[in-house]
Design an enzyme around this catalytic site. Structure first.
Site, short mmCIF file in Angstrom:
data_model
loop_
_atom_site.label_atom_id
_atom_site.label_comp_id
_atom_site.label_asym_id
_atom_site.label_seq_id
_atom_site.Cartn_x
_atom_site.Cartn_y
_atom_site.Cartn_z
N ASP A 173 2.64 -8.26 -1.75
CA ASP A 173 2.29 -7.05 -0.98
C ASP A 173 1.85 -5.89 -1.88
OD1 ASP A 173 2.75 -8.33 1.35
OD2 ASP A 173 4.67 -7.37 1.80
N HIS A 230 -3.65 2.28 0.99
CA HIS A 230 -4.73 3.26 0.95
C HIS A 230 -5.23 3.64 2.33
CE1 HIS A 230 -6.97 -0.34 1.75
NE2 HIS A 230 -8.15 0.26 1.69
#
Length: 872
Positions: free
Chosen positions: A82, A354
């Protein structure tokens, strides 16, 4: 043969990604963390630059072996765990394990991250690999070391000063303090009476409400009228001045625009899922993980949402363009915002992913895939999809009007009422989604008013005074607690679920009507930490530490000096508190006055098995008397009369037909009835009210159950053949023996029993057999709780919940070949080229166990019962 091996964390994600990469790629799962700190003292060594001693996670060893075997056939290894600190650390740990095995020689090792599990996103990520970020790994190690050191030193102190099996943590303790301080504010609250003056008006045959806002020339405040007499005086003044009619002084019309909420972050998703769906933070993250990793919606498995651990509000330009196209298609051009909305993250340390949480494909409408999702997945996906659509939709437009009405003549002593109204003109985003709120205040402006203009006469139909009382601050819900933690900077979005879970698992808080209530033990732990470790549960200190740890992730700070600045004053305070604070001081005893019979002081306090009332003191010639609190009773609120009532036990109820005295009492395992030397648990009955007749029924039920349980009895040998939960077995004082399936239990002789028992192992648990079984179950459950996607911790906060359990393990001597062979593993900084840390100083587990054994104070704790008994 596949030339490329890709490692992710969960098999679900592996299945989805495999479909996108094709036959040249093999995709395997690590099932979460592959290495963790050894579960004993010395795992983190402050004397040697906080060197950390790791060992493989046993449950995932077979998965690491499978990865090593597959790697022999591959040329390249892609670590695709992850895209957060935990994921970076898992990749680093796996790389280190494989390096130790010599499996990486001649292999190209790359790190890739997937922010969404879609075909384009996966292929794009594979085309832009990078190396492991040592800064992110160090940030995770720093948090892990810090949480381990805090939990490993504070938790045993709580065992000594309060009671066993408690825990404290760097992040969970300030969160507990927050809940307890709210509880204190509620206890200290005293309601204040106030009155409002409402009226019913009529104009153009339409009735509408209005409020008194100005009385005798002064603005009406909340406490302008604090009694019925002052309110009635205002009503009389208003009615005399109005004489049945009011005149319109002013009409203020405006158009109000309400904009949508930004897309979800981890925190806001947890809050909204709690408000709208009733999900806990833990459940929200679990279901979101499933949506992220991929679900088969007809054309194979596909990730439905972007990565769900993020505090960014940014949306990719391609995603925004698609969202706006879908809005026009579904809601028409009028539903679309005129310009693209760009949301900025307020947090200075926005990190993790992001992008905000959004659907990977806005064209996948919830209704279209409902049959492929379970109920929870559908509800959460719908929430995320609607919020994402709404953030790019047109604002809701309201026409608002405020009308001020004069009673009588204008002047310095005038009386004015105000009527507010609003009308929804353009629904905009409200047609899709509206953000929820905690503790909503009633909006009095949601009315449609008749057309009015200045100078109009309005009929006064009625004036109604209403009595109110101020209310205490509300207890935290999961949503409002997550919001408060975020506002104070306590923890990070990925840790909120584990913080809340730990507080509940340790029984520091209860959830009643979906709101947190601090328990007695939670209050005592919080007061102890707040009084003696004030700085470490201070909200500002915790927030600054989080920011400093974020600085490690960005490379702005070195993690070893940061931990060193924390550790030295912390351990000094721990040692000082251990020797200077007595258990009596921590028990938070509350005086209840003298016992009316003996005249001895009566107090309520916390003991090893929970809160209890004590009559007398340890200095008395006679031993003090004890009585445990009943369910629902609390130390802070129990009265003297309620406390005296507790000493009715043991109650004499009469006798059995055989003349055995029957007593009702409560003990360590709960309420029970004793007859002769035997005990029967009271499952539903109250020992304070159970009757003689009911006790006889319970005894008869127990005797019937025992008779059905007993197959054969050899009393002279102390051997019984019994029916158990898992089938028939043989039991003596030291062993339990299974009975072979081909043997009839009823036909066993004493010699047969002796033979089977001789081959059985000696029972290793203590006299109260369930105690160690519970501890083992708790340790196992804790290991599972630390897992995310089959083994990864849900953020660094999960380390705190494991610290007390790991500390507990050193209380008994263990021999683990894994722990025995575990060496000091180089830190990420060492892997980056720095000199390795010195070897850890070994400490005997027996000495450590002695050092950590909780001190018991017999005088301060009540016995479980006057006569020891087994739980039945």
């Amino acid at each position: 043969m596949s030339n490329n091996l890709v490692i992710v964390e969960s098999p679900a994600k592996a299945k989805t990604i495999k479909k996108y990469l094709g036959k040249d790629f093999e995709v395997l799962a690590s099932y979460g963390h592959v290495r963790d700190l050894v579960p004993k003292e010395g795992a983190v060594d402050p004397k040697h630059d906080f060197a950390m001693k790791y060992q493989p996670v046993e449950r995932n060893r077979k998965h690491v072996d499978a990865i090593a075997r597959a790697l022999k056939k591959a040329k390249s290894l892609y670590l695709a765990t992850d895209p957060d600190r935990e994921g970076e650390a898992i990749s680093w740990h796996l790389q280190e394990l494989l390096k130790e095995q010599g499996a990486l020689q001649g292999k190209d090792v790359q790190r890739v991250v997937f922010y969404e599990i879609t075909k384009n996103a996966v292929r794009e990520a594979m085309e832009h690999p990078r190396g492991i970020s040592i800064d992110l790994v160090n940030a995770q190690q720093a948090r892990r070391a810090l949480d381990f050191l805090v939990g490993f030193n504070l938790s045993p102190l709580l065992w000594k000063k309060v009671r066993p099996n408690l825990s404290a943590g760097r992040v969970q303790s300030p969160a507990l303090r927050m809940i307890c301080e709210r509880e204190d504010a509620i206890d200290a609250f005293r309601p204040q009476e106030y009155w409002t003056i409402d009226s019913e008006l009529m104009h153009s045959e339409q009735k509408f409400p209005a409020k008194l806002v100005e009385y005798r020339g002064a603005k009406v405040e909340q406490f302008s009228f604090t009694s019925e007499s002052t309110a009635q005086a205002a009503v009389s003044t208003l009615e005399r001045a109005a004489q049945g009619e009011l005149s319109v002084m002013a009409v203020d019309r405006k158009q109000r625009r309400r904009n949508p909420a930004p897309p979800f972050t981890t925190s806001t998703l947890q809050q909204e899922a709690s408000r709208k769906l009733g999900f806990s933070a833990q459940k929200t993250m679990r279901v979101a993980q499933q949506l992220y990793e991929g679900i088969d919606i007809g054309d194979g498995s596909v990730g439905l949402i972007t990565y769900m651990r993020t505090d960014s509000l940014n949306l990719a330009q391609e995603a925004v363009a698609q969202i706006r196209e879908v809005i026009v298609e579904l809601y028409g051009p009028e539903g679309l915002a005129e310009e693209v909305r760009v949301y900025r993250t307020k947090s200075a340390n926005a990190q993790e992913a992001h992008e905000a949480i959004r659907p990977t494909d806005a064209r996948i409408v919830p209704a279209g895939i409902e049959r492929h999702l379970d109920a929870d997945q559908f509800r959460l996906y719908s929430l995320i999809w609607k919020r994402t659509m709404a953030c790019q939709m047109a604002p809701a437009v309201f026409d608002t009007v405020a009308v001020e009405l004069l009673a009588g003549a204008d002047g310095a002593e005038r009386t004015v009422l105000r009527a507010n109204g609003s009308t929804l003109v353009k629904p905009g985003y409200i047609s899709v989604y509206q953000e929820g709120a905690d503790d909503v205040v009633q909006d009095d402006s949601d009315h449609v008013l008749p057309p009015m203009k200045e100078g109009d006469r309005v009929k006064l139909v009625a004036v109604v005074p209403s009595q109110h009382f101020t209310e205490p601050p509300p207890r935290f819900t999961e949503a409002s607690l997550v919001k408060a933690l975020e506002e104070y900077g306590i923890g990070r979005p990925s840790t909120y679920a584990s913080i809340i879970s730990t507080l509940r698992d340790r029984e520091y808080v209860l959830i009643e009507n979906r709101r947190f209530t601090a328990t007695d033990i939670g209050k005592i732990v919080s007061r102890f930490l707040t009084q003696y470790f004030t700085i470490y549960v201070d909200y500002d200190f915790t927030a600054k530490m989080e920011n400093a740890l974020d600085g490690v992730a960005t490379g702005e700070q070195e993690w070893v000096p940061l931990l060193d600045r924390f550790w030295k004053p912390f351990i000094k305070l721990v040692k000082h508190t251990e020797t200077s604070v007595s258990r009596e001081e921590v028990a938070m005893a509350r005086d209840l006055g003298p016992d009316p019979v003996s005249g001895k002081p009566m107090s309520v306090r916390m003991g090893r098995f929970g809160p209890f009332v004590q009559i007398g003191t340890k200095d008395d010639e006679e031993k003090p008397r004890f009585a445990g609190l009943r369910p629902g009773q609390k130390m802070d609120s129990i009265t003297r009369e309620e406390a005296l009532f507790l000493f009715q036990l043991p109650r004499k109820l009469g006798a059995t037909a055989a003349g055995e005295e029957i007593l009702a009492n409560t003990g360590r395992f709960g309420p029970y009835v004793k007859y002769g030397s035997k005990y029967v648990s009271l499952k539903t009955d109250d020992p304070y009210t159970v009757t003689h007749e009911r006790a006889l029924e319970v005894i008869r039920e127990k005797e019937i159950a025992d008779a059905n349980r007993l197959i054969r009895d050899f009393p002279d040998a102390g051997i019984q053949v019994l029916n158990g939960r898992y089938g028939p077995y043989i039991k003596d004082k030291t062993r339990n023996a299974k009975i072979p399936k081909d043997r009839d239990p009823k036909s066993l002789t004493l010699e047969d029993c002796h033979a089977l028992l001789a081959a059985a192992p000696v029972r290793t648990f203590g006299k109260w057999g369930r105690k160690n079984a519970k501890a083992g179950a708790a340790a196992k459950a804790n290991g599972k709780a630390n897992g995310k996607a089959g083994g990864k911790a849900d953020g660094e906060g999960a380390a705190e919940s494991g610290a007390a359990t790991k500390t507990a393990r050193i209380r008994k001597k263990t021999s683990s070949p894994i722990a025995a062979n575990a060496g000091v593993v180089p830190t990420a900084a060492t892997a980056a080229g720095k000199a390795p840390a010195a070897r850890l100083a070994a400490k005997g587990s027996k000495a450590a166990a002695k050092k950590r054994a909780p001190a018991e104070t017999a005088d301060a704790d009540p016995p479980a019962a006057k006569t020891k008994r087994r739980k039945t």
